[in-house]
Motif scaffolding. Sequence first.
Motif, PDB file in Angstrom:
ATOM      1  N   SER A  24      12.426   1.137  -8.057  1.00  0.00           N
ATOM      2  CA  SER A  24      12.463   1.745  -6.733  1.00  0.00           C
ATOM      3  C   SER A  24      12.979   3.178  -6.871  1.00  0.00           C
ATOM      4  CB  SER A  24      13.373   0.933  -5.818  1.00  0.00           C
ATOM      5  OG  SER A  24      13.381   1.524  -4.547  1.00  0.00           O
ATOM      6  N   PRO A  25      12.314   4.157  -6.285  1.00  0.00           N
ATOM      7  CA  PRO A  25      11.062   4.036  -5.553  1.00  0.00           C
ATOM      8  C   PRO A  25       9.879   3.789  -6.496  1.00  0.00           C
ATOM      9  CG  PRO A  25      11.653   6.339  -5.819  1.00  0.00           C
ATOM     10  CD  PRO A  25      12.794   5.553  -6.385  1.00  0.00           C
ATOM     11  N   ILE A  26       8.759   3.280  -5.913  1.00  0.00           N
ATOM     12  CA  ILE A  26       7.493   3.192  -6.651  1.00  0.00           C
ATOM     13  C   ILE A  26       6.550   4.189  -5.977  1.00  0.00           C
ATOM     14  CG2 ILE A  26       5.550   1.736  -7.303  1.00  0.00           C
ATOM     15  CD1 ILE A  26       7.455  -0.675  -7.268  1.00  0.00           C
ATOM     16  N   ILE A  27       6.262   5.253  -6.703  1.00  0.00           N
ATOM     17  CA  ILE A  27       5.479   6.365  -6.143  1.00  0.00           C
ATOM     18  C   ILE A  27       4.082   6.294  -6.750  1.00  0.00           C
ATOM     19  CG2 ILE A  27       5.336   8.887  -5.967  1.00  0.00           C
ATOM     20  CD1 ILE A  27       8.459   8.771  -6.565  1.00  0.00           C
ATOM     21  N   THR A  28       3.059   6.418  -5.886  1.00  0.00           N
ATOM     22  CA  THR A  28       1.703   6.346  -6.421  1.00  0.00           C
ATOM     23  C   THR A  28       0.821   7.400  -5.775  1.00  0.00           C
ATOM     24  OG1 THR A  28      -0.052   4.806  -7.045  1.00  0.00           O
ATOM     25  CG2 THR A  28       0.765   4.633  -4.787  1.00  0.00           C
ATOM     26  N   THR A  29      -0.342   7.662  -6.399  1.00  0.00           N
ATOM     27  CA  THR A  29      -1.328   8.573  -5.823  1.00  0.00           C
ATOM     28  C   THR A  29      -2.598   7.785  -5.542  1.00  0.00           C
ATOM     29  OG1 THR A  29      -2.239   9.185  -7.974  1.00  0.00           O
ATOM     30  CG2 THR A  29      -0.434  10.542  -7.132  1.00  0.00           C
ATOM     31  N   ALA A  30      -3.258   8.108  -4.410  1.00  0.00           N
ATOM     32  CA  ALA A  30      -4.502   7.426  -4.028  1.00  0.00           C
ATOM     33  C   ALA A  30      -5.111   8.192  -2.861  1.00  0.00           C
ATOM     34  CB  ALA A  30      -4.220   5.985  -3.601  1.00  0.00           C
ATOM     35  N   SER A  31      -6.347   7.844  -2.496  1.00  0.00           N
ATOM     36  CA  SER A  31      -6.875   8.330  -1.226  1.00  0.00           C
ATOM     37  C   SER A  31      -6.041   7.678  -0.127  1.00  0.00           C
ATOM     38  CB  SER A  31      -8.342   7.928  -1.073  1.00  0.00           C
ATOM     39  OG  SER A  31      -9.097   8.520  -2.108  1.00  0.00           O
ATOM     40  N   ALA A  33      -3.448   3.770   1.672  1.00  0.00           N
ATOM     41  CA  ALA A  33      -1.973   3.798   1.638  1.00  0.00           C
ATOM     42  C   ALA A  33      -1.361   2.469   2.091  1.00  0.00           C
ATOM     43  CB  ALA A  33      -1.456   4.942   2.495  1.00  0.00           C
ATOM     44  N   ALA A  34      -1.841   1.933   3.222  1.00  0.00           N
ATOM     45  CA  ALA A  34      -1.213   0.706   3.747  1.00  0.00           C
ATOM     46  C   ALA A  34      -1.378  -0.439   2.759  1.00  0.00           C
ATOM     47  CB  ALA A  34      -1.834   0.342   5.093  1.00  0.00           C
ATOM     48  N   LEU A  35      -2.552  -0.521   2.136  1.00  0.00           N
ATOM     49  CA  LEU A  35      -2.787  -1.587   1.153  1.00  0.00           C
ATOM     50  C   LEU A  35      -1.802  -1.458  -0.011  1.00  0.00           C
ATOM     51  CD1 LEU A  35      -4.672  -3.934   0.186  1.00  0.00           C
ATOM     52  CD2 LEU A  35      -5.958  -2.181  -1.061  1.00  0.00           C
ATOM     53  N   LEU A  36      -1.648  -0.241  -0.498  1.00  0.00           N
ATOM     54  CA  LEU A  36      -0.775  -0.048  -1.667  1.00  0.00           C
ATOM     55  C   LEU A  36       0.691  -0.278  -1.293  1.00  0.00           C
ATOM     56  CD1 LEU A  36      -2.521   2.912  -3.526  1.00  0.00           C
ATOM     57  CD2 LEU A  36      -3.054   0.475  -3.514  1.00  0.00           C
ATOM     58  N   GLN A  37       1.040   0.037  -0.041  1.00  0.00           N
ATOM     59  CA  GLN A  37       2.401  -0.278   0.410  1.00  0.00           C
ATOM     60  C   GLN A  37       2.593  -1.785   0.481  1.00  0.00           C
ATOM     61  OE1 GLN A  37       2.271   2.251   3.814  1.00  0.00           O
ATOM     62  NE2 GLN A  37       3.350   3.927   2.784  1.00  0.00           N
ATOM     63  N   SER A  38       1.533  -2.515   0.868  1.00  0.00           N
ATOM     64  CA  SER A  38       1.664  -3.980   0.919  1.00  0.00           C
ATOM     65  C   SER A  38       1.853  -4.556  -0.483  1.00  0.00           C
ATOM     66  CB  SER A  38       0.455  -4.625   1.618  1.00  0.00           C
ATOM     67  OG  SER A  38      -0.656  -4.672   0.728  1.00  0.00           O
ATOM     68  N   TYR A  39       1.416  -3.833  -1.514  1.00  0.00           N
ATOM     69  CA  TYR A  39       1.632  -4.286  -2.897  1.00  0.00           C
ATOM     70  C   TYR A  39       3.037  -3.926  -3.400  1.00  0.00           C
ATOM     71  CZ  TYR A  39      -3.476  -4.936  -3.343  1.00  0.00           C
ATOM     72  OH  TYR A  39      -4.776  -5.333  -3.205  1.00  0.00           O
ATOM     73  N   GLY A  40       3.684  -2.975  -2.713  1.00  0.00           N
ATOM     74  CA  GLY A  40       5.032  -2.612  -3.142  1.00  0.00           C
ATOM     75  C   GLY A  40       5.273  -1.137  -3.360  1.00  0.00           C
ATOM     76  N   ALA A  41       4.240  -0.293  -3.147  1.00  0.00           N
ATOM     77  CA  ALA A  41       4.471   1.153  -3.301  1.00  0.00           C
ATOM     78  C   ALA A  41       5.401   1.613  -2.182  1.00  0.00           C
ATOM     79  CB  ALA A  41       3.147   1.911  -3.228  1.00  0.00           C
ATOM     80  N   THR A  42       6.363   2.451  -2.532  1.00  0.00           N
ATOM     81  CA  THR A  42       7.250   2.987  -1.485  1.00  0.00           C
ATOM     82  C   THR A  42       6.729   4.328  -0.977  1.00  0.00           C
ATOM     83  OG1 THR A  42       8.638   3.964  -3.193  1.00  0.00           O
ATOM     84  CG2 THR A  42       9.316   1.810  -2.353  1.00  0.00           C
ATOM     85  N   HIS A  43       5.993   5.066  -1.825  1.00  0.00           N
ATOM     86  CA  HIS A  43       5.455   6.368  -1.425  1.00  0.00           C
ATOM     87  C   HIS A  43       4.025   6.479  -1.943  1.00  0.00           C
ATOM     88  CE1 HIS A  43       9.804   6.843  -1.570  1.00  0.00           C
ATOM     89  NE2 HIS A  43       9.680   7.868  -0.742  1.00  0.00           N
ATOM     90  N   VAL A  44       3.085   6.802  -1.046  1.00  0.00           N
ATOM     91  CA  VAL A  44       1.700   7.004  -1.465  1.00  0.00           C
ATOM     92  C   VAL A  44       1.347   8.471  -1.208  1.00  0.00           C
ATOM     93  CG1 VAL A  44      -0.698   6.289  -1.180  1.00  0.00           C
ATOM     94  CG2 VAL A  44       1.147   4.606  -0.871  1.00  0.00           C
ATOM     95  N   LEU A  45       1.068   9.209  -2.277  1.00  0.00           N
ATOM     96  CA  LEU A  45       0.728  10.633  -2.144  1.00  0.00           C
ATOM     97  C   LEU A  45      -0.786  10.782  -2.231  1.00  0.00           C
ATOM     98  CD1 LEU A  45       3.432  12.145  -4.541  1.00  0.00           C
ATOM     99  CD2 LEU A  45       3.626  11.560  -2.116  1.00  0.00           C
ATOM    100  N   ASN A  46      -1.304  11.690  -1.407  1.00  0.00           N
ATOM    101  CA  ASN A  46      -2.748  11.890  -1.336  1.00  0.00           C
ATOM    102  C   ASN A  46      -3.263  12.521  -2.630  1.00  0.00           C
ATOM    103  OD1 ASN A  46      -5.345  12.499  -0.692  1.00  0.00           O
ATOM    104  ND2 ASN A  46      -4.868  13.690   1.142  1.00  0.00           N
TER     105      ASN A  46
END
Length: 325
Positions: A188-195, A199-212
Amino acid sequence: MSTPAQQKALVLQEKGGQFALINREVPTPTRGSLLIKNESIGLNPVNWKIQQLGLFIPEYPAVVGLEAAGTVHTVGEGVTDFEKGDRVLYKASFGNDEAPYQQWWNSSLMQRASKLPDGISFDAAATVPTALATSAVALYSQPGGPQYTSPWAEGGRGKYAGQPLVITGGATVVGSAAIQLGKLSGFSPIITTASLKNAALLQSYGATHVLNRNLSADALRAETQAVAYGLLAPGGKLVVILPPSVKETTEGRTITGLATGVRLQQDPQFAEGLFKAIPALLQSGEVKPLNVEVVPGGLAGIVSGLLKKNQVSAAKLIVHPQETA
Ligand SMILES: NC(=O)c1ccc[n+]([C@@H]2O[C@H](COP(=O)([O-])OP(=O)(O)OC[C@H]3O[C@@H](n4cnc5c(N)ncnc54)[C@H](OP(=O)(O)O)[C@@H]3O)[C@@H](O)[C@H]2O)c1
């Protein structure tokens, strides 16, 4: 059901050539192996690379593919962990009897099979083996990588609480599995990049921050590996699942590539620990199968599915081999 003598299989006819549907014999399970009736096959980007670039395959015509789910039909001599009727997922190997682009296949690598809990469909199961194994190798096993303690090893669950983890390309199936493993490990945090639509899907997996990952006028627009390498602290480690395209520079920041199948073969104990842990992780929901997009047409659908390279977003392409005309 008796075992049919013949089945449909999709073969790559020659190096750099085309796929063709053929009839081939149903394999006879050898000692220590299972004959599996194949229900759902996961498609992998590496299979269009194998076709177009002629990678990895020593002999043609070749049945290829990396992962699938189905039902155990015949248990080879000496197998004790599985029985006829078990629903299983499987991370396959190369070899015409062992690769899953066919209706029936022989699996001799028991340490790469997991029984499916009730409620997990074949389609859902076929999203799991490569994505989970690749991200698990990257986080917990690959020499040169961080080799964290896995969540299924003693003391591994939640061990890394308070430590950050960055996963670039979080909407790839491998990235989505890595986020889930990172959460189990406690990062924690788990930071990821994606379209950002993902974002909501990746947050449901456990990402705390999704960057565009498509931000303009921002470093994230640069090449994904370069961005990830640039984020490393001195002594930090980057593990990549495509050939490294960044040169290591200073401060002991390292970059390590991996080949999942090779690593699972080198470390069968790690493979066994992972695939033994999968049923409980799926049952508890701590690892969620990934989104499924079914490609119609049975085995023939693999050809159109592989042509969709780079057009899939946050989903796994699946085909149903028993629907082959
Ligand atoms: N070394 C190994 O053993 C190993 C194992 C498995 C896979 N791989 C390789 O790893 C890659 C990913 O495989 P996969 O099956 O996980 O892919 P995938 O799920 O088919 O990837 C699709 C996703 O890629 C994302 N994406 C596209 N371009 C990107 C970029 N430049 N940076 C970050 N994300 C990007 C997109 O995210 P958005 O929709 O959010 O934009 C899309 O959702 C493939 O090239 C595959 O061959 C290697």
